[in-house]
Design a protein around this motif. Structure first.
Motif, PDB file in Angstrom:
ATOM      1  N   ILE A 110      10.776  12.137  -6.492  1.00  0.00           N
ATOM      2  CA  ILE A 110      10.915  10.716  -6.813  1.00  0.00           C
ATOM      3  C   ILE A 110      10.115   9.865  -5.826  1.00  0.00           C
ATOM      4  N   ASP A 111      10.177  10.209  -4.544  1.00  0.00           N
ATOM      5  CA  ASP A 111       9.400   9.481  -3.538  1.00  0.00           C
ATOM      6  C   ASP A 111       7.909   9.556  -3.843  1.00  0.00           C
ATOM      7  N   THR A 112       7.447  10.759  -4.225  1.00  0.00           N
ATOM      8  CA  THR A 112       6.038  10.936  -4.571  1.00  0.00           C
ATOM      9  C   THR A 112       5.676  10.069  -5.767  1.00  0.00           C
ATOM     10  N   LEU A 113       6.533  10.060  -6.766  1.00  0.00           N
ATOM     11  CA  LEU A 113       6.302   9.237  -7.962  1.00  0.00           C
ATOM     12  C   LEU A 113       6.199   7.768  -7.598  1.00  0.00           C
ATOM     13  N   MET A 114       7.148   7.261  -6.828  1.00  0.00           N
ATOM     14  CA  MET A 114       7.177   5.840  -6.508  1.00  0.00           C
ATOM     15  C   MET A 114       5.993   5.443  -5.622  1.00  0.00           C
ATOM     16  N   GLN A 115       5.587   6.332  -4.713  1.00  0.00           N
ATOM     17  CA  GLN A 115       4.417   6.050  -3.879  1.00  0.00           C
ATOM     18  C   GLN A 115       3.161   5.954  -4.739  1.00  0.00           C
ATOM     19  N   ASN A 116       3.019   6.903  -5.667  1.00  0.00           N
ATOM     20  CA  ASN A 116       1.846   6.889  -6.529  1.00  0.00           C
ATOM     21  C   ASN A 116       1.828   5.655  -7.433  1.00  0.00           C
ATOM     22  N   LEU A 117       2.983   5.298  -7.976  1.00  0.00           N
ATOM     23  CA  LEU A 117       3.063   4.134  -8.857  1.00  0.00           C
ATOM     24  C   LEU A 117       2.777   2.833  -8.108  1.00  0.00           C
ATOM     25  N   SER A 118       3.136   2.789  -6.834  1.00  0.00           N
ATOM     26  CA  SER A 118       2.959   1.560  -6.050  1.00  0.00           C
ATOM     27  C   SER A 118       1.486   1.202  -5.884  1.00  0.00           C
ATOM     28  N   ARG A 119       0.611   2.172  -6.148  1.00  0.00           N
ATOM     29  CA  ARG A 119      -0.828   1.902  -6.032  1.00  0.00           C
ATOM     30  C   ARG A 119      -1.312   1.043  -7.190  1.00  0.00           C
ATOM     31  N   GLY A 120      -0.586   1.080  -8.318  1.00  0.00           N
ATOM     32  CA  GLY A 120      -0.918   0.214  -9.446  1.00  0.00           C
ATOM     33  C   GLY A 120      -2.176   0.584 -10.197  1.00  0.00           C
ATOM     34  N   THR A 121      -2.693   1.791  -9.988  1.00  0.00           N
ATOM     35  CA  THR A 121      -3.893   2.256 -10.690  1.00  0.00           C
ATOM     36  C   THR A 121      -3.692   3.702 -11.099  1.00  0.00           C
ATOM     37  N   ASN A 122      -4.718   4.269 -11.741  1.00  0.00           N
ATOM     38  CA  ASN A 122      -4.690   5.689 -12.087  1.00  0.00           C
ATOM     39  C   ASN A 122      -4.866   6.580 -10.868  1.00  0.00           C
ATOM     40  N   LYS A 123      -5.274   5.988  -9.759  1.00  0.00           N
ATOM     41  CA  LYS A 123      -5.542   6.768  -8.548  1.00  0.00           C
ATOM     42  C   LYS A 123      -4.219   7.188  -7.909  1.00  0.00           C
ATOM     43  N   GLN A 124      -3.996   8.486  -7.839  1.00  0.00           N
ATOM     44  CA  GLN A 124      -2.758   9.003  -7.272  1.00  0.00           C
ATOM     45  C   GLN A 124      -2.976   9.394  -5.816  1.00  0.00           C
TER      46      GLN A 124
END
Length: 250
Positions: free
Chosen positions: A129-143
């Motif tokens: 979940i932490d990984t998901l939320m960190q990736n989503l916080s970028r606001g782009t397709n870039k993970q």
């Protein structure tokens, strides 16, 4: 023992259909509560202690991710549901979390329920979940990170630390900057699709490379590249022009 389930879904028809499918076709499942909004979802999860939450991504107003942000210590598995394949789905895949596309397929639902029943590892789930939320916080397709399921467990890897991915039959080896490697029981094609927006390129049937880690291109011997870790990688003839074009755009 019954698997206790909560459904958070803003569409009444979808909510009731999912509840019926779970109770009629999934063994030892009990839907203990439902919710139709972010606010109601957070409230329900503060009252009940579900084993699994079916969480709609598109809640009105808000999203399923807004629910997760307000749950500080989740102790349940999440199975996302959505009618849309947006960038959020890619973020979910990078986190190795489960999701179902609407209309929900019964076989896929049963498979997801059984996977959730056998996982039940709270610490790993929180990292996912932490990984998901960190990736989503970028606001782009870039993970930023990817979660890899290996034989030893879940590994959380920074994408920039991956030099290349190598096919090994139905498995894929991730070769990292520190020269260690991780083997995952998925085909290289799956990671080609997943990493296509992260400056990775399939240059050969056996290799998916991080373009940022290319050190040198050698024209002789049919053409090959040398990666930052000094590995030599063959290039398929039909990929040479695409590779050179991609390198110019970096």
């Amino acid at each position: 023992m019954d698997l206790k389930v909560v459904i958070i879904e803003d569409e009444k028809h979808s909510r009731e259909t999912l509840k019926s499918l779970l109770e009629e076709f999934c063994k030892n499942v009990k839907v203990i509560a439902t919710a139709d909004s972010v606010k109601e979802g957070v409230k329900v999860l503060s009252i009940y202690s579900p084993d699994v939450v079916f969480l709609d991504i598109e809640l009105q107003p808000g999203t399923g991710f807004d629910v997760l942000e307000q749950i500080k210590e989740p102790t349940f598995e999440v199975i996302f549901t959505t009618a849309f394949e947006k960038y959020a789905i890619k973020a979910i895949k990078f986190s190795s979390l489960d999701y179902l596309l609407k209309p929900i397929d019964l076989d896929e639902l049963q498979e997801s329920v059984e996977k959730a029943r056998t996982r039940m590892d709270t610490n790993v789930y929180r990292q996912q979940i932490d990984t998901l939320m960190q990736n989503l916080s970028r606001g782009t397709n870039k993970q930023e990170k990817i979660c890899l399921a290996t034989t030893a467990g879940m590994e959380f890897i920074a994408i920039e630390d991956v030099v290349l991915c190598k096919a090994d039959g139905s498995y894929t080896s991730f070769i990292l900057k520190d020269k260690s490697s991780l083997m995952v029981s998925k085909h290289l094609k799956e990671y080609e699709n997943l990493l296509s927006d992260q400056q990775f390129m399939r240059v050969h049937n056996s290799y998916l490379i991080n373009l940022n880690e290319v050190k040198k291109y050698i024209k002789s011997d049919g053409g090959y590249i040398i990666m930052s870790n000094d590995m030599h990688v063959s290039i398929s003839p039909r990929k040479k022009e695409d590779l050179l074009d991609a390198m110019k755009r970096l």
